[in-house]
Design a protein around this motif. Structure first.
Motif, short mmCIF file in Angstrom:
data_model
loop_
_atom_site.label_atom_id
_atom_site.label_comp_id
_atom_site.label_asym_id
_atom_site.label_seq_id
_atom_site.Cartn_x
_atom_site.Cartn_y
_atom_site.Cartn_z
N THR A 110 0.76 -1.24 0.03
CA THR A 110 -0.46 0.00 0.23
C THR A 110 0.39 0.89 -0.31
OG1 THR A 110 -1.54 -0.88 1.36
CG2 THR A 110 -1.67 1.04 1.10
N ASN A 111 1.31 1.31 0.69
CA ASN A 111 2.74 2.82 0.67
C ASN A 111 3.50 2.51 -0.42
OD1 ASN A 111 2.46 3.59 3.42
ND2 ASN A 111 3.23 1.12 3.96
N ASP A 112 3.85 1.96 -1.12
CA ASP A 112 4.19 1.64 -2.98
C ASP A 112 3.44 2.01 -3.25
OD1 ASP A 112 6.91 -0.32 -2.30
OD2 ASP A 112 5.14 -1.17 -0.77
N ALA A 113 2.66 2.05 -3.34
CA ALA A 113 1.07 2.88 -3.90
C ALA A 113 0.83 3.94 -3.98
CB ALA A 113 -0.42 2.07 -4.21
N LEU A 114 0.57 4.42 -1.99
CA LEU A 114 0.61 6.22 -2.29
C LEU A 114 1.62 6.40 -2.62
CD1 LEU A 114 0.10 5.63 1.70
CD2 LEU A 114 -1.92 6.23 -0.34
N ARG A 115 3.29 6.08 -2.96
CA ARG A 115 4.30 6.67 -3.57
C ARG A 115 4.38 6.87 -5.23
NH1 ARG A 115 5.28 5.05 1.13
NH2 ARG A 115 6.49 6.42 2.98
N LEU A 116 3.38 6.10 -5.59
CA LEU A 116 2.86 6.82 -6.96
C LEU A 116 4.27 5.65 -7.92
CD1 LEU A 116 2.00 8.96 -8.00
CD2 LEU A 116 0.59 7.00 -7.47
N CYS A 117 5.03 3.97 -6.90
CA CYS A 117 6.12 3.08 -7.54
C CYS A 117 5.42 2.80 -9.11
CB CYS A 117 6.47 1.70 -7.00
SG CYS A 117 7.35 1.07 -7.33
N ARG A 118 6.20 2.63 -9.28
CA ARG A 118 5.68 1.80 -11.33
C ARG A 118 5.39 0.81 -11.48
NH1 ARG A 118 6.67 5.72 -15.36
NH2 ARG A 118 7.88 7.16 -14.91
N PRO A 119 4.53 0.08 -11.95
CA PRO A 119 4.14 -1.16 -12.06
C PRO A 119 4.88 -2.14 -11.90
CG PRO A 119 1.91 0.22 -12.65
CD PRO A 119 3.32 0.78 -13.06
N ARG A 120 5.69 -2.03 -13.17
CA ARG A 120 6.41 -2.70 -13.46
C ARG A 120 8.11 -3.01 -12.29
NH1 ARG A 120 9.35 -2.92 -19.42
NH2 ARG A 120 7.57 -2.45 -19.82
N ALA A 121 8.14 -1.82 -11.87
CA ALA A 121 9.10 -1.49 -10.49
C ALA A 121 8.42 -2.29 -9.58
CB ALA A 121 9.34 0.19 -10.47
N PHE A 122 7.14 -2.20 -9.32
CA PHE A 122 6.67 -2.86 -8.48
C PHE A 122 7.11 -4.46 -8.01
CE2 PHE A 122 2.93 -4.79 -5.92
CZ PHE A 122 3.04 -4.07 -4.66
N ARG A 123 6.94 -4.99 -9.23
CA ARG A 123 6.73 -6.65 -9.60
C ARG A 123 8.14 -7.05 -9.67
NH1 ARG A 123 5.44 -9.67 -14.86
NH2 ARG A 123 3.00 -8.25 -14.92
N ALA A 124 9.28 -6.25 -10.40
CA ALA A 124 10.89 -6.42 -9.68
C ALA A 124 10.97 -6.62 -8.25
CB ALA A 124 11.60 -5.46 -10.75
N GLU A 125 10.64 -5.26 -6.95
CA GLU A 125 11.12 -5.34 -5.67
C GLU A 125 10.26 -6.62 -5.30
OE1 GLU A 125 12.86 -3.88 -4.38
OE2 GLU A 125 13.30 -2.01 -5.51
N ALA A 126 9.11 -6.92 -5.59
CA ALA A 126 8.41 -7.66 -5.15
C ALA A 126 9.40 -9.23 -5.85
CB ALA A 126 6.84 -8.59 -5.75
N ARG A 170 -5.18 -1.65 -7.57
CA ARG A 170 -5.52 -2.36 -8.24
C ARG A 170 -4.50 -3.33 -9.41
NH1 ARG A 170 -10.50 -0.11 -7.44
NH2 ARG A 170 -10.47 0.65 -9.85
N LEU A 171 -3.85 -2.06 -10.02
CA LEU A 171 -3.02 -2.29 -11.21
C LEU A 171 -1.85 -2.87 -10.09
CD1 LEU A 171 -2.04 -1.08 -13.74
CD2 LEU A 171 -0.94 0.74 -12.51
N LEU A 172 -1.20 -2.14 -8.98
CA LEU A 172 -0.51 -3.00 -8.45
C LEU A 172 -0.24 -4.63 -7.85
CD1 LEU A 172 1.76 0.02 -6.67
CD2 LEU A 172 2.38 -0.79 -8.93
N ASP A 173 -1.70 -4.17 -7.43
CA ASP A 173 -2.07 -5.90 -7.17
C ASP A 173 -2.05 -6.45 -7.93
OD1 ASP A 173 -2.90 -7.71 -4.33
OD2 ASP A 173 -4.66 -8.43 -6.01
N ARG A 174 -2.68 -6.39 -9.31
CA ARG A 174 -2.38 -7.16 -10.69
C ARG A 174 -0.36 -7.87 -10.27
NH1 ARG A 174 -6.36 -3.94 -12.28
NH2 ARG A 174 -4.52 -2.94 -13.77
N GLN A 175 0.06 -6.79 -10.38
CA GLN A 175 1.41 -6.99 -10.20
C GLN A 175 2.03 -8.52 -9.95
OE1 GLN A 175 2.97 -5.53 -13.10
NE2 GLN A 175 1.15 -4.62 -13.78
#
Length: 238
Positions: A110-126, A170-175
């Motif tokens: 959720t905090n990644d979403a509040l910071r508008l982390c890009r979806p591709r970068a979010f999946r890479a971090e996961a 929801r976009l980040l959750d899809r990642q």
């Protein structure tokens, strides 16, 4: 979006616990569960971790599976996935007692979403987080991401931000779901949301769950997690 009039502390109390099952039959080995993540994992909105998500989830799993649950929490309010990976993985185990988990539950994003982390970068971090967990625990320990909660109805957010932020979550959750499809050792657990019926589900800050909200949310998660654990980690006594 980052305005938060009331800031609540992390839950107090012990960061570990053990549930007991008093059913018939011989004593059964506990399921060892570690929860890592952000303010929700840290129990913000509850007075103690036993009354937050970790404690309620362990109790619900015991009721559903008949198996004791030994749980630990390593979490920090405001944590993003990179912070979890860099700062919280030392809490995965207890070197003193040689406690190691059967399963890792990640409650973050959720905090990644509040910071508008890009979806591709979010999946890479996961993916990096999963990699580092495996470096510490081994490849055979399942990693489960709880789905990101729906923020569209969160009263603690400005009304104009709720809909667009909810879409971004929801976009980040899809990642996370995509990562789970790609890696058989990673799992995505749909988290749902607070009950739709009126009740004291939200804490004073109007953002985090209350103890009652954590208990309701834990029952939803436990229903799905119990099926997953019984498939991946069958009780050796059975």
């Amino acid at each position: 979006m980052r305005r938060q009039p009331t800031r609540l502390p992390e839950a107090g109390g012990a960061t570990e616990g053990l549930t007991e099952h008093h059913g018939p039959g011989p004593a059964r080995p506990p399921l060892r569960l570690v929860m890592i993540g952000d303010s929700v994992a840290a129990g913000v909105g509850a007075p103690a971790l036993g009354e937050a998500l970790a404690g309620h989830l362990a109790a619900a799993l015991t009721r559903m599976t008949g198996r004791p649950v030994s749980w630990r929490v390593s979490a920090r309010a405001g944590a993003t996935l990179p912070y979890v990976r860099r700062s919280l993985l030392t809490g995965l185990t207890d070197p003193t007692s040689r406690w190691t988990p059967d399963l890792v539950l990640v409650v973050a994003g959720t905090n990644d979403a509040l910071r508008l982390c890009r979806p591709r970068a979010f999946r890479a971090e996961a993916r990096r987080l999963v990699r580092d967990i495996r470096l510490r625990l081994g490849d055979d320990v399942p990693v489960v991401f709880t789905g990101l909660p729906d923020l569209r109805g969160v009263e603690g957010l400005p009304p104009a931000a709720r809909a667009p932020l909810g879409q971004y979550v929801r976009l980040l959750d899809r990642q996370l779901r995509a990562l789970a499809r790609q890696d058989p050792g990673v799992h995505h657990l749909y988290s749902g949301g607070m009950p739709e019926i009126p009740g004291p589900w939200i804490a004073e800050d109007r953002f985090h769950p209350s103890p009652e909200g954590y208990r309701a949310w834990a029952r939803v998660l436990a229903g799905r997690l119990s099926t997953l654990t019984e498939t991946l980690l069958p009780d050796p006594v059975r």
